[in-house]
Design a protein around this motif. Sequence first.
Motif, PDB file in Angstrom:
ATOM      1  N   MET A  28       0.825  -1.205   0.000  1.00 59.68           N
ATOM      2  CA  MET A  28       0.000   0.000   0.000  1.00 59.68           C
ATOM      3  C   MET A  28       0.863   1.260   0.000  1.00 59.68           C
ATOM      4  SD  MET A  28      -2.900  -1.235   2.744  1.00 59.68           S
ATOM      5  CE  MET A  28      -3.702   0.345   2.916  1.00 59.68           C
ATOM      6  N   TYR A  29       1.883   1.276   0.867  1.00 57.41           N
ATOM      7  CA  TYR A  29       2.710   2.480   0.943  1.00 57.41           C
ATOM      8  C   TYR A  29       3.630   2.603  -0.267  1.00 57.41           C
ATOM      9  CZ  TYR A  29       5.287   6.307   3.065  1.00 57.41           C
ATOM     10  OH  TYR A  29       5.861   7.529   3.312  1.00 57.41           O
ATOM     11  N   PHE A  30       4.025   1.462  -0.846  1.00 60.73           N
ATOM     12  CA  PHE A  30       4.800   1.486  -2.089  1.00 60.73           C
ATOM     13  C   PHE A  30       4.005   2.194  -3.184  1.00 60.73           C
ATOM     14  CE2 PHE A  30       5.585  -0.376  -6.265  1.00 60.73           C
ATOM     15  CZ  PHE A  30       6.952  -0.188  -6.412  1.00 60.73           C
ATOM     16  N   ILE A  31       2.734   1.816  -3.330  1.00 61.43           N
ATOM     17  CA  ILE A  31       1.880   2.440  -4.333  1.00 61.43           C
ATOM     18  C   ILE A  31       1.689   3.920  -4.028  1.00 61.43           C
ATOM     19  CG2 ILE A  31      -0.474   2.500  -5.267  1.00 61.43           C
ATOM     20  CD1 ILE A  31      -0.563  -0.529  -4.832  1.00 61.43           C
ATOM     21  N   CYS A  32       1.482   4.230  -2.748  1.00 65.39           N
ATOM     22  CA  CYS A  32       1.316   5.622  -2.327  1.00 65.39           C
ATOM     23  C   CYS A  32       2.520   6.462  -2.742  1.00 65.39           C
ATOM     24  CB  CYS A  32       1.130   5.671  -0.810  1.00 65.39           C
ATOM     25  SG  CYS A  32       1.099   7.331  -0.098  1.00 65.39           S
ATOM     26  N   TYR A  33       3.695   5.979  -2.393  1.00 69.07           N
ATOM     27  CA  TYR A  33       4.901   6.764  -2.674  1.00 69.07           C
ATOM     28  C   TYR A  33       5.198   6.836  -4.166  1.00 69.07           C
ATOM     29  CZ  TYR A  33       9.029   9.102  -0.805  1.00 69.07           C
ATOM     30  OH  TYR A  33       9.962  10.042  -0.460  1.00 69.07           O
ATOM     31  N   LEU A  34       4.944   5.726  -4.881  1.00 68.52           N
ATOM     32  CA  LEU A  34       5.190   5.719  -6.324  1.00 68.52           C
ATOM     33  C   LEU A  34       4.284   6.714  -7.034  1.00 68.52           C
ATOM     34  CD1 LEU A  34       6.585   4.491  -8.793  1.00 68.52           C
ATOM     35  CD2 LEU A  34       4.803   2.728  -8.832  1.00 68.52           C
ATOM     36  N   ASP A  35       2.998   6.718  -6.696  1.00 67.17           N
ATOM     37  CA  ASP A  35       2.075   7.644  -7.342  1.00 67.17           C
ATOM     38  C   ASP A  35       2.355   9.095  -6.947  1.00 67.17           C
ATOM     39  OD1 ASP A  35       0.771   5.660  -8.711  1.00 67.17           O
ATOM     40  OD2 ASP A  35      -0.872   5.454  -7.284  1.00 67.17           O
ATOM     41  N   ARG A  36       3.072   9.286  -5.846  1.00 67.68           N
ATOM     42  CA  ARG A  36       3.435  10.629  -5.404  1.00 67.68           C
ATOM     43  C   ARG A  36       4.655  11.159  -6.161  1.00 67.68           C
ATOM     44  NH1 ARG A  36       4.653  11.327   0.915  1.00 67.68           N
ATOM     45  NH2 ARG A  36       2.598  10.328   0.896  1.00 67.68           N
ATOM     46  N   VAL A  37       5.649  10.304  -6.404  1.00 67.79           N
ATOM     47  CA  VAL A  37       6.932  10.783  -6.938  1.00 67.79           C
ATOM     48  C   VAL A  37       7.213  10.373  -8.382  1.00 67.79           C
ATOM     49  CG1 VAL A  37       7.932  10.788  -4.621  1.00 67.79           C
ATOM     50  CG2 VAL A  37       8.296   8.808  -6.109  1.00 67.79           C
ATOM     51  N   ASN A  38       6.293   9.615  -9.017  1.00 66.86           N
ATOM     52  CA  ASN A  38       6.580   9.225 -10.400  1.00 66.86           C
ATOM     53  C   ASN A  38       6.608  10.429 -11.336  1.00 66.86           C
ATOM     54  OD1 ASN A  38       3.812   9.696 -10.540  1.00 66.86           O
ATOM     55  ND2 ASN A  38       3.277   7.584 -11.074  1.00 66.86           N
ATOM     56  N   ILE A  39       6.146  11.582 -10.828  1.00 68.00           N
ATOM     57  CA  ILE A  39       6.262  12.811 -11.600  1.00 68.00           C
ATOM     58  C   ILE A  39       7.730  13.136 -11.887  1.00 68.00           C
ATOM     59  CG2 ILE A  39       6.294  14.298  -9.554  1.00 68.00           C
ATOM     60  CD1 ILE A  39       4.608  15.090 -12.914  1.00 68.00           C
ATOM     61  N   SER A  40       8.643  12.680 -11.015  1.00 69.45           N
ATOM     62  CA  SER A  40      10.065  12.981 -11.221  1.00 69.45           C
ATOM     63  C   SER A  40      10.602  12.296 -12.468  1.00 69.45           C
ATOM     64  CB  SER A  40      10.886  12.560  -9.995  1.00 69.45           C
ATOM     65  OG  SER A  40      10.855  11.154  -9.816  1.00 69.45           O
ATOM     66  N   TYR A  41      10.044  11.134 -12.812  1.00 71.04           N
ATOM     67  CA  TYR A  41      10.454  10.440 -14.038  1.00 71.04           C
ATOM     68  C   TYR A  41       9.698  10.986 -15.235  1.00 71.04           C
ATOM     69  CZ  TYR A  41      12.234   7.474 -10.383  1.00 71.04           C
ATOM     70  OH  TYR A  41      12.879   7.028  -9.269  1.00 71.04           O
ATOM     71  N   ILE A 148      10.002  -1.605   8.123  1.00 70.75           N
ATOM     72  CA  ILE A 148       9.509  -2.415   7.005  1.00 70.75           C
ATOM     73  C   ILE A 148       8.490  -1.624   6.196  1.00 70.75           C
ATOM     74  CG2 ILE A 148       8.154  -4.460   6.393  1.00 70.75           C
ATOM     75  CD1 ILE A 148       9.404  -5.856   8.831  1.00 70.75           C
ATOM     76  N   ALA A 149       7.556  -0.955   6.896  1.00 71.90           N
ATOM     77  CA  ALA A 149       6.525  -0.185   6.196  1.00 71.90           C
ATOM     78  C   ALA A 149       7.134   0.956   5.387  1.00 71.90           C
ATOM     79  CB  ALA A 149       5.514   0.356   7.206  1.00 71.90           C
ATOM     80  N   ILE A 150       8.015   1.723   6.028  1.00 77.55           N
ATOM     81  CA  ILE A 150       8.575   2.899   5.367  1.00 77.55           C
ATOM     82  C   ILE A 150       9.607   2.507   4.316  1.00 77.55           C
ATOM     83  CG2 ILE A 150       9.749   5.106   5.766  1.00 77.55           C
ATOM     84  CD1 ILE A 150       8.516   5.231   8.478  1.00 77.55           C
ATOM     85  N   ALA A 151      10.065   1.246   4.351  1.00 82.46           N
ATOM     86  CA  ALA A 151      10.980   0.771   3.300  1.00 82.46           C
ATOM     87  C   ALA A 151      10.343   0.887   1.926  1.00 82.46           C
ATOM     88  CB  ALA A 151      11.393  -0.672   3.566  1.00 82.46           C
ATOM     89  N   ALA A 152       9.004   1.013   1.879  1.00 84.81           N
ATOM     90  CA  ALA A 152       8.332   1.205   0.598  1.00 84.81           C
ATOM     91  C   ALA A 152       8.803   2.472  -0.103  1.00 84.81           C
ATOM     92  CB  ALA A 152       6.822   1.255   0.810  1.00 84.81           C
ATOM     93  N   ALA A 153       9.233   3.477   0.665  1.00 83.26           N
ATOM     94  CA  ALA A 153       9.689   4.726   0.049  1.00 83.26           C
ATOM     95  C   ALA A 153      10.944   4.509  -0.792  1.00 83.26           C
ATOM     96  CB  ALA A 153       9.911   5.791   1.113  1.00 83.26           C
ATOM     97  N   PRO A 154      12.039   3.956  -0.230  1.00 81.11           N
ATOM     98  CA  PRO A 154      13.182   3.682  -1.109  1.00 81.11           C
ATOM     99  C   PRO A 154      12.895   2.599  -2.144  1.00 81.11           C
ATOM    100  CG  PRO A 154      13.586   2.804   1.098  1.00 81.11           C
ATOM    101  CD  PRO A 154      12.372   3.677   1.183  1.00 81.11           C
ATOM    102  N   LEU A 155      12.013   1.647  -1.823  1.00 80.05           N
ATOM    103  CA  LEU A 155      11.664   0.618  -2.805  1.00 80.05           C
ATOM    104  C   LEU A 155      10.956   1.220  -4.013  1.00 80.05           C
ATOM    105  CD1 LEU A 155      10.469  -2.388  -0.607  1.00 80.05           C
ATOM    106  CD2 LEU A 155      12.512  -2.279  -2.040  1.00 80.05           C
ATOM    107  N   SER A 156      10.205   2.294  -3.789  1.00 72.38           N
ATOM    108  CA  SER A 156       9.539   2.936  -4.914  1.00 72.38           C
ATOM    109  C   SER A 156      10.555   3.557  -5.867  1.00 72.38           C
ATOM    110  CB  SER A 156       8.567   4.012  -4.424  1.00 72.38           C
ATOM    111  OG  SER A 156       9.255   5.147  -3.942  1.00 72.38           O
ATOM    112  N   GLY A 157      11.718   3.939  -5.334  1.00 73.26           N
ATOM    113  CA  GLY A 157      12.794   4.408  -6.198  1.00 73.26           C
ATOM    114  C   GLY A 157      13.554   3.256  -6.815  1.00 73.26           C
ATOM    115  N   LEU A 158      13.786   2.212  -6.004  1.00 76.39           N
ATOM    116  CA  LEU A 158      14.539   1.054  -6.483  1.00 76.39           C
ATOM    117  C   LEU A 158      13.789   0.311  -7.586  1.00 76.39           C
ATOM    118  CD1 LEU A 158      16.892  -0.957  -6.202  1.00 76.39           C
ATOM    119  CD2 LEU A 158      15.589  -2.078  -4.383  1.00 76.39           C
TER     120      LEU A 158
END
Length: 457
Positions: A28-41, A148-158
């Motif tokens: 859930m948090y991976f999707i949250c962070y990805l949809d937040r920062v995919n604008i950078s790509y 573990i939960a917040i690891a979704a943030a760097p995983l969204s970049g990885l």
Amino acid sequence: MNSPLTSALGESVGRKTTKMIMPVILFMYFICYLDRVNISYAALQLNADIGLSETAYGFGAGIFFVAYVMFQVPANVMLTKVGPKRWMGGLLATWGLLAALMSTIQSPAHFFILRFFLGVAEAGFFPAMIFYLTLWFPIARRGRITAIAIAAAPLSGLIGGPLSTWLMESTHGLLGLRGWQSMFIIEAIPAILLGIWCIYKLPERPATVTWLTQSEKSWLINELDTEASAIEQTRNSGGILRTIFSPLVLALGLVYLAIEFGEYALAFFLPTIVESLNVDYALGLSISQIGLIAAIPSLAGAAAMILWGRHSDRTQERTWHIAGPSLLGAVAIVGAGYSNNIVVAVVAFSVTAAAIFSAVPIFWQLPSRYLTGVASAAGIAMVNAMGNFSGLLGPSITGALKDLTGTYRSGLWVMGAFLVLAAVGTVAISRMATVPDPGSVAPQGALDPGAPTAPHH
């Protein structure tokens, strides 16, 4: 009473709850962070397509956080009325629809409006997630669980970085869409589907699940109730407004702002920084290759976050597990601006990412130890709202300084200064209030500057 980390029953409960709850929360948090920062790509194509300057892009990326801050506290008061699973599920589905609409951007003004409403939709999710974890995991286990939960943030970049840039290249021209348009649509679909699933299937509290035995449910509920009662007796909040404007909550919010400043500046500008290095050194990198290189710091961040969270739980020390990485990150990010090749720059960015992502989950052990119930949801929301104001400051300042100076170096100095502030602020907070010992029945100190300071935070 035995510690949850040493109790056989506690270990059994911990393994089961981690296995059943955390994969969903992580996704859930991976999707949250990805949809937040995919604008950078998307910016690698979008900026030229709609005529965005670096300053306008930075402001548009950051205006998300204006809405995020404005709606954070009221959103999480609603959390206690609606319930975690319905609230998180509804937010997921809503921001998924808005993320898909990002594919329709045709002008800077359109970009600003959609980013603002995306921030409205996401405003309640992170505090709701942190609150939800307090319903399942005792204090002594939350360092590793939050990591573990917040690891979704760097995983969204990885994962999300290479995925986003690959989608932009491979789907370019599909149905007449530009690569960045199809990327927005495809990455929005999981949020919509998972949001609907969450409303109907995500377990609300331990008492409702079948995968814990009755004795395990009783143990966990008793453990959580005992901790909540101890905190409630010692930390009488006096109401929501008094809680969110208390000196401790405001100080925590300032520290979180300082930590997150560097995270969001990197999240929104690292791909374009790599692209500038690509131009400076005539490397001839494709968009997909830029995505892969930009993912390297996220790999370092994900690994460091998990390992550092475990170490902090073992020692039950918090203050220097936040301040130490913050200082290291400050040195590394400034050094990145003076690197003479892309390898050195990526190493410096990787150290910075590892430092920032190591500090974040440890930081979140502090507010959840002082508040319970509605006060907990509102206090956590206030801290998160203040911290995420950096989502406007970081990209806006970085973009404006790039347009003003022609280089990212001055922006990196500002990131370093904020990380130093985070370290100093964390140490100052440790002098303001003590943190309950997870093995004790009640906290040892109070929100009183004159109260004795516990040895570990």
